[in-house]
Write an enzyme that holds these catalytic residues in place. Structure first.
Site: not given
Length: 565
Positions: A282, A284
């Site tokens: 994702d 991050d």
């Protein structure tokens, strides 16, 4: 008055829908149960009072992402949400979503991700709620959502054709306004406002032999990587790999570490690439890995903090620094030298967010490859990667030919070196994992560990302190207990044990090992050699192998080469 076909659907409670800081994570097949996903989304709406609100929606593109975006549209329209801002094709990286929430002044967001966990029909999915500051929901909100899931008897949904997520622009969906946005554009604009892209471009164009490789791991950041490295910095297409997001992440484990980012490690080693980097599912998390050079997450955030004045965003100074408790104290030394406030917080980005919102924190990181700043309220893998390129570009103006290892060695000579590693034992039997925790608690609570000496291959280690980490938030006064079992030794070394709940199956035991040295002869030592004795001692005092049967960890985060596990 326009009438819409809004239905009330009877449902039954699904047990176990308790979200953590990172949301609700389960196997896809769990979310595919009848009414399961609808229940959880309805619980979010019931907990936040969505009437008239604007929410951001997007995910990492994993399997079941597109279906869940449509479900959010249907339930959002039926529950009084005023507007949904959705990433094209339902995709937004977690950092990009945080930025969109803040930039468009949305009331919150629903993010569809299980972060670094594998994707696909037989693997993981996740749903989490973020607040208006762009950060993860605090425990008060996640607990309210959970309470709603325990009594839910019905949910509301709009009966209508699906929203076309492929077309950028605005439309209406029943009573709901929907805005489909470019998933990448806002985020790239943000990074351009933070870093010195001219300096990076000049360096790369003037040093054609300096090779760069970004690995998207078939996660969400592939398009972001292409926009930054190819379209903005002018690097060739060969500077990115695995840049097409896939629902199953290409069958891989989208966790940027030396074990799972094997495609990057091999390409860098074989091609003697100067600067390699990977990001997770994702977006991050990050890993920095160059030719014969690996940057631990602890060193990474410390180096970025030390070089902050090279990054335009920090031209007015740094407000404060912080790290999660298990992360090594390397950044603490930078804070002391620069006379900056430094915080040690529990694992979970929401703790950093509180400090940022209060204006007391600029740069922070956690040992699980999470690094970031107050530009958003999530950790940001691509931000950290570009930060390193910015630093390298500036360092080369001072000393041409400076690479990753040169920056690390210079940092060690200035501050000393914190040898640090993390051992992950994944999908351990839950009862066995609890035995490890109970055994350590007994030693901590009774005080029997204090003064005890453990022999090892590198010498004796004597316990000087043993405790469960507890944190009182200086902003809101909330108290977080039992955040990790810490064992300190008389030479300043320490080991930390944490039971992690971010997986969807079994338990994960994380073991963190740290030894600090100011002996320059050790600065180029392999991390594994620098902490070999401590690893030995950690195994003995925890009885980890005896209780779990695990002789080796699933993943080792240390060293300059791929971990041999």
């Amino acid at each position: 008055m326009t009438r819409y076909n809004i239905q009330t659907v009877a449902t039954k409670v699904h047990d176990g829908q308790k979200p953590g800081t990172s949301g609700l994570r389960k196997r896809v097949k769990v979310f595919q149960q009848e009414h399961y996903t609808e229940n959880f989304i309805q619980a979010i709406f019931d907990a936040i009072n969505p009437q008239g609100k604007t929410l951001v929606v997007g995910g990492d593109g994993r399997y079941f992402n597109d279906r869940t975006v449509q479900t959010i549209c249907k339930l959002g329209a039926a529950n009084g949400v005023a507007k949904l801002i959705i990433g094209k094709d339902g995709i937004l990286s977690t950092p990009a979503a945080s930025n969109v929430i803040r930039k468009y002044k949305a009331d919150g967001g629903i993010l569809l991700t299980a972060s670094h966990n594998p994707g696909g029909p037989d693997n993981d999915f996740g749903i989490k709620y973020n607040m208006s500051n762009g950060g993860p929901a605090p425990e008060s909100v996640t607990e309210a959502i959970y309470e709603k899931t325990k009594t839910l008897k019905e949910y509301k949904t709009l009966e209508a054709q699906e929203v076309d997520l492929s077309k950028i622009g605005e439309c209406t969906y029943g009573p709901l306004k929907v805005q489909i946005i470019d998933s990448v554009k806002d985020y790239v604009e943000l990074l351009k406002s933070i870093f010195d892209f001219d300096a990076i471009t000049d360096f790369l164009q003037s040093n054609k032999s300096f090779k760069v490789l970004f690995d998207g791991m078939h996660g969400v950041t592939g398009p972001y990587g292409r926009a930054i490295f190819v379209e903005t910095l002018g690097l060739p297409e060969s500077s990115i790999q695995n840049a097409t997001p896939l629902p199953d992440f290409g069958g891989g484990h989208p966790d940027p570490n030396l074990t799972y980012a094997h495609d990057l490690v091999k390409a860098v080693d074989d091609g003697k690439i100067d600067f390699g980097a990977a990001s997770d599912g994702d977006g991050d998390r990050n890993m920095i890995y160059g030719n014969n050079a690996f940057v631990t997450p602890s060193d990474s955030v410390a180096v970025i903090a030390d070089w902050a004045d090279a990054i335009p965003y920090f031209k007015n100074g740094v407000k404060g620094l912080a790290r999660s408790m298990p992360t090594s104290g390397a950044i603490d030394l930078v804070a002391k030298a620069k006379n900056l406030e430094v915080f040690e917080v529990p694992t979970g980005w929401k703790f950093f967010g509180n400090l940022m919102d209060a204006g007391r924190l600029s740069i922070c990181g956690e040992e699980s490859f999470g690094t970031g700043s107050d530009h958003i309220r999530e950790k940001d893998g691509v931000w950290a990667i570009v930060a390193w390129l910015n630093i390298i570009a500036v360092a080369n103006k001072e000393t041409p030919g400076t690479g990753i290892n040169d920056i690390l060695l210079k940092h060690y000579k200035k501050y000393g070196r914190s040898f640090f590693s993390r051992y992950d034992y994944e999908e351990v039997d839950s009862d066995a994992a609890k035995k490890v925790v109970t055994h350590l608690d007994e030693g901590i609570n009774s005080g029997s560990l204090i003064g005890k000496t453990f022999p090892s291959c590198t010498g004796d280690f004597t316990v000087s302190e043993a405790f469960n980490f507890c944190y009182t938030d200086p902003i809101d006064g909330s108290v977080s207990k039992n955040q990790g079992q810490v064992i300190r030794f008389s030479d300043g070394s320490r080991v930390v044990f944490r039971l992690s709940g971010t997986g969807s199956q079994g338990a994960t035991i994380r073991l963190y090992v740290e030894r600090y040295s100011k002996d320059e002869s050790q600065y180029s030592l392999e991390t594994a050699k620098g902490i070999a004795g401590l690893i030995e001692v950690a195994g003995v005092l925890s009885k980890l192998e005896e209780f779990t049967g695990r002789k080796k960890p699933t993943v080792i985060t240390s060293g300059r080469r791929r971990a041999n596990v």
